[in-house]
Design an enzyme around this catalytic site. Structure first.
Site, short mmCIF file in Angstrom:
data_model
loop_
_atom_site.label_atom_id
_atom_site.label_comp_id
_atom_site.label_asym_id
_atom_site.label_seq_id
_atom_site.Cartn_x
_atom_site.Cartn_y
_atom_site.Cartn_z
N CYS A 172 -0.30 -3.80 4.46
CA CYS A 172 -1.60 -3.35 4.93
C CYS A 172 -2.72 -3.74 3.97
O CYS A 172 -3.87 -3.39 4.17
CB CYS A 172 -1.59 -1.84 5.18
SG CYS A 172 -1.16 -0.91 3.72
N ARG A 182 -1.88 7.18 6.49
CA ARG A 182 -1.67 7.34 5.05
C ARG A 182 -2.32 8.65 4.61
O ARG A 182 -3.48 8.92 4.96
CB ARG A 182 -2.32 6.17 4.32
CG ARG A 182 -2.28 6.36 2.82
CD ARG A 182 -2.81 5.16 2.10
NE ARG A 182 -4.25 5.10 2.12
CZ ARG A 182 -4.94 4.06 1.63
NH1 ARG A 182 -4.31 3.02 1.15
NH2 ARG A 182 -6.25 4.09 1.65
N ARG A 228 -6.73 4.94 6.96
CA ARG A 228 -7.18 5.44 5.65
C ARG A 228 -7.87 6.79 5.87
O ARG A 228 -9.07 6.84 6.13
CB ARG A 228 -8.19 4.48 5.03
CG ARG A 228 -7.62 3.17 4.53
CD ARG A 228 -8.68 2.38 3.77
NE ARG A 228 -8.12 1.28 3.02
CZ ARG A 228 -7.98 0.03 3.49
NH1 ARG A 228 -8.36 -0.27 4.70
NH2 ARG A 228 -7.45 -0.90 2.71
N ARG A 264 -10.01 -5.00 -9.03
CA ARG A 264 -10.36 -5.57 -7.73
C ARG A 264 -11.86 -5.46 -7.42
O ARG A 264 -12.35 -6.06 -6.46
CB ARG A 264 -9.53 -4.91 -6.61
CG ARG A 264 -9.84 -3.45 -6.38
CD ARG A 264 -8.78 -2.78 -5.52
NE ARG A 264 -9.19 -2.57 -4.15
CZ ARG A 264 -8.54 -1.80 -3.28
NH1 ARG A 264 -7.41 -1.21 -3.63
NH2 ARG A 264 -8.96 -1.66 -2.05
N GLU A 285 2.30 -0.35 -3.83
CA GLU A 285 1.07 -0.93 -4.38
C GLU A 285 1.04 -0.82 -5.90
O GLU A 285 0.09 -1.23 -6.54
CB GLU A 285 -0.17 -0.29 -3.74
CG GLU A 285 -0.18 1.22 -3.73
CD GLU A 285 -1.35 1.79 -2.92
OE1 GLU A 285 -2.34 1.09 -2.66
OE2 GLU A 285 -1.26 2.98 -2.57
N HIS A 322 -13.86 -1.21 -0.90
CA HIS A 322 -13.76 -0.53 0.39
C HIS A 322 -14.95 -0.76 1.31
O HIS A 322 -14.83 -0.72 2.52
CB HIS A 322 -13.45 0.96 0.20
CG HIS A 322 -12.02 1.13 -0.16
ND1 HIS A 322 -11.60 1.24 -1.47
CD2 HIS A 322 -10.90 1.11 0.59
CE1 HIS A 322 -10.29 1.31 -1.48
NE2 HIS A 322 -9.84 1.24 -0.26
N ASN A 379 -3.84 -5.01 -2.03
CA ASN A 379 -5.15 -4.87 -2.69
C ASN A 379 -4.96 -4.29 -4.07
O ASN A 379 -5.55 -4.76 -5.05
CB ASN A 379 -6.08 -3.96 -1.88
CG ASN A 379 -6.29 -4.44 -0.47
OD1 ASN A 379 -6.03 -5.60 -0.18
ND2 ASN A 379 -6.76 -3.57 0.41
N ASP A 380 -4.15 -3.26 -4.14
CA ASP A 380 -3.88 -2.65 -5.44
C ASP A 380 -2.75 -3.37 -6.18
O ASP A 380 -2.80 -3.54 -7.38
CB ASP A 380 -3.54 -1.16 -5.28
CG ASP A 380 -4.81 -0.33 -5.12
OD1 ASP A 380 -5.79 -0.61 -5.83
OD2 ASP A 380 -4.83 0.58 -4.28
C1 PEP Z 1 -3.97 -1.54 -0.79
O1 PEP Z 1 -4.06 -1.13 -1.94
O2 PEP Z 1 -3.56 -2.68 -0.50
C2 PEP Z 1 -4.36 -0.69 0.34
C3 PEP Z 1 -4.15 -1.06 1.57
O3 PEP Z 1 -4.97 0.47 0.05
P1 PEP Z 1 -6.51 0.60 -0.35
O4 PEP Z 1 -7.16 -0.73 -0.09
O5 PEP Z 1 -7.07 1.68 0.49
O6 PEP Z 1 -6.43 0.94 -1.79
MG MG Z 2 -4.40 0.96 -2.36
#
Ligand code: PEP
Ligand code: MG
Length: 570
Positions: A503, A333, A297, A466, A432, A190, A455-456
């Protein structure tokens, strides 16, 4: 001597400035018996005086640079420091129990903090936070360690740190912090994501940067190629100044697309939206031609503070984002805390696997007071723009149904109170977790939209943390497992007439963009700073042309094959 270190390019751009090491020292307290009581009391008083002097300087800086309201925080800290109600019991304890100042301070402060925190009064609860902060400062002086405060940097620097927490990143003063580099972290941690939205060049995951850079050393952060150059020669500095100028010129070229729609060469229209963390980020969205906010977020509202944000505070933030976006879609979200985003004040037990643990919607469905407060403020703000709500980390249909039912309950309650709520709020979910991608056909009947959180999704599908640079080779966006899941989600949604966004960071990746366009993704949500580049790229792509390659791309077994096909053909 010049040294070049390789890391992960986390945020584009070039920064050249002096190093500022941001270290968070351990403040460990041991109880010892003292023989010279007067000397110990003197030591405590000296630490108090030093803390006051330090706070006066910080307060003045804050007043000049950040305004009166930020300075007021430090004025409150000074009041606590000067209060004999705090210092006298500490001195008494040193004298009567013959204990060291650190221990006496810790005991007395903890007693006050517990007392204030248990009071049912916001003002008193805030005093607990002040005491905690002040205690840390006195303790640092007693122990002879320095606590760096990232919001209090007033000269141009590059931050060097083992890691940056999202709340450290949130506090960075963009005017002075020109770049940062860390030992650990990945492109989707993040702090990296925030660096992109703050337009601060960053290189993360260098493994050893803190071992090679002293405070004040000249450093270049190359966030384009993922390099950190320590102690560059004047020639190297010149080369990087040229590279920076070229990058800025390219950016200026893209800026011409700021008011354009996003249309492919064969006239297929998609939406390019931005991911944001705070209402201030909206300026960057508009500046970069964002057609909406695809992911707000909201957890950042909850971070970098000592207690939960109130309904009013949240309402103000959501209203501000909706108003600034002037009717363009805003996907908010709900709270996604957990994983690398901690809220120390919730006092959650440490977990072996925080990314698989008690987080996001799981926490919200259990701590419903937190969830309901957020939903109320969102619903109240809904009349100020085009709000869409989505739930994070949905693994099962039951979770989505429960979350939606609570939302409907809160809406009805507000309406009974005579408060108007928009009738057109779309309710969707993040995809995700692999389970939800696999049964996207079942979800598609109940949601208004999906937003794919790659991302997840990537870390869960390939079981590759990650945040961990050692397994980053397995973090493969173009692996057929990922591409097929994305394909399944889009097909399932379109079959039910629902739209699909993405996203996760993959939405702004130049290799992924042609594939996602061909797969039929409707909305791409990315760091605001990537939007114009993506718009330029899409305008040169033909969806129909790429569609012919989709089948073979979905069967390619290595990342290299995918990259080479996309690079050579499109
Ligand atoms: C994701 O997981 O792709 C996402 C957008 O959420 P975050 O990166 O906040 O976990
Ligand atoms: Mg996520």
């Amino acid at each position: 001597m010049t040294k070049t270190m390789i890391g992960i390019a986390a945020s584009e751009g070039i920064a050249i400035a002096k190093a500022f090491r941001l270290e968070t020292p351990e403040l460990t307290i041991e109880k010892t018996v003292v023989t010279d009581i007067d000397a110990e009391v003197g030591r405590f008083e000296e630490a108090l005086t030093q803390s006051k002097a330090e706070l006066e300087v910080i307060k003045e800086h804050a007043r000049k640079e950040l305004g009166e309201d930020k300075a007021a925080i430090f004025a409150a800290h000074l009041l606590v420091l000067s209060d004999p109600e705090l210092s006298n019991p500490i001195k008494d304890k040193i004298k009567s129990e013959r204990v060291n100042a650190e221990f006496a301070l810790h005991e007395v402060a903890t007693m006050f903090i517990t007392m204030f925190e248990s009071m049912d009064n916001e003002y008193m609860k805030e005093r607990a936070a002040d005491i905690r902060d002040v205690t840390k400062r006195i303790l640092a002086h007693l122990l002879g360690v320095t606590i760096a405060n990232p919001s209090m940097i007033f000269e141009e620097v590059i931050i060097i740190s083992e890691d940056l927490t999202p709340s450290d990143t949130a506090q960075l003063n963009r005017q002075y912090v020109k770049g940062f580099t860390t030992d650990i972290g990945g492109r989707t941690s993040h702090s990296a994501i925030m660096a992109r939205s703050m337009e601060i060049p960053a290189v993360v995951g260098t493994k050893t940067v803190t071992g090679h850079i002293e405070n004040g050393t000249l450093v270049i952060v190359d966030g384009i190629d993922g390099k950190v150059i320590v102690n560059p020669t004047p020639e190297v500095v010149k080369t990087y100044e040229e590279k920076k100028a070229m990058y800025l010129a390219q950016k200026a070229e893209w800026t011409k697309l700021v008011n354009e729609h996003t249309v492919s060469a064969d006239a297929h229209h998609v939406e390019l939206a931005a991911n944001i963390g705070t209402p201030e980020d909206v300026k960057g969205v508009l500046k970069n031609g964002g057609e909406g906010v695809g992911l707000y977020r909201t957890e950042f509202l909850y971070m970098g503070r000592d207690q939960l944000p109130t309904e009013e505070e949240q309402f103000d933030a959501y209203k501000s984002v909706l108003e600034q976006m002037e009717g363009k879609p805003v996907v908010v979200r709900t709270l996604d805390i957990g994983g690398d985003k901690e809220l120390p004040y919730l006092d959650l037990p440490k977990e072996m696997n925080p990314f698989l643990g008690y987080r996001a919607i799981r926490l919200c469905l259990e701590s419903q007071d937190i969830f309901r407060t957020q939903l109320r403020s969102l619903l109240r703000a809904s009349i100020y723009g085009n709000l869409k709500i989505m739930f994070p980390m949905i693994a099962t249909l039951d979770e989505f149904r429960q979350a939606k039912a609570i939302l409907i309950e809160e809406k009805e309650k507000l309406e009974c109170e005579g408060i108007t709520v928009s009738e057109n709020i779309e309710v969707g979910m993040m995809v995700e977790i692999p389970s939800s991608a696999v049964i996207a056909d079942l979800f598609a009947k109940e949601v208004d939209f999906f937003s794919i959180g790659t991302n997840d999704l990537i870390q869960y599908t390939l079981a590759s943390d990650r945040m961990n640079e050692r397994v980053s080779y397995l973090y493969q966006p173009y692996n057929p497992a990922i591409l097929r899941l994305i394909h399944m989600v889009i097909k399932a949604a379109h079959k039910e007439g629902k739209w699909v966004g993405m996203c996760g960071e993959m939405a702004g990746d130049e290799i992924a963009i042609p594939i996602l366009l061909a797969l039929g993704l409707d909305e791409f949500s990315m760091s605001a700073t990537s939007i114009l580049k993506a718009r330029s790229q899409i305008s040169q792509l033909s969806k129909e042309d790429i569609e012919q390659y989709v089948e073979s791309i979905l069967s390619m077994t290595t990342t290299e094959e995918v990259v080479s096909l996309i690079k050579n053909r499109f």
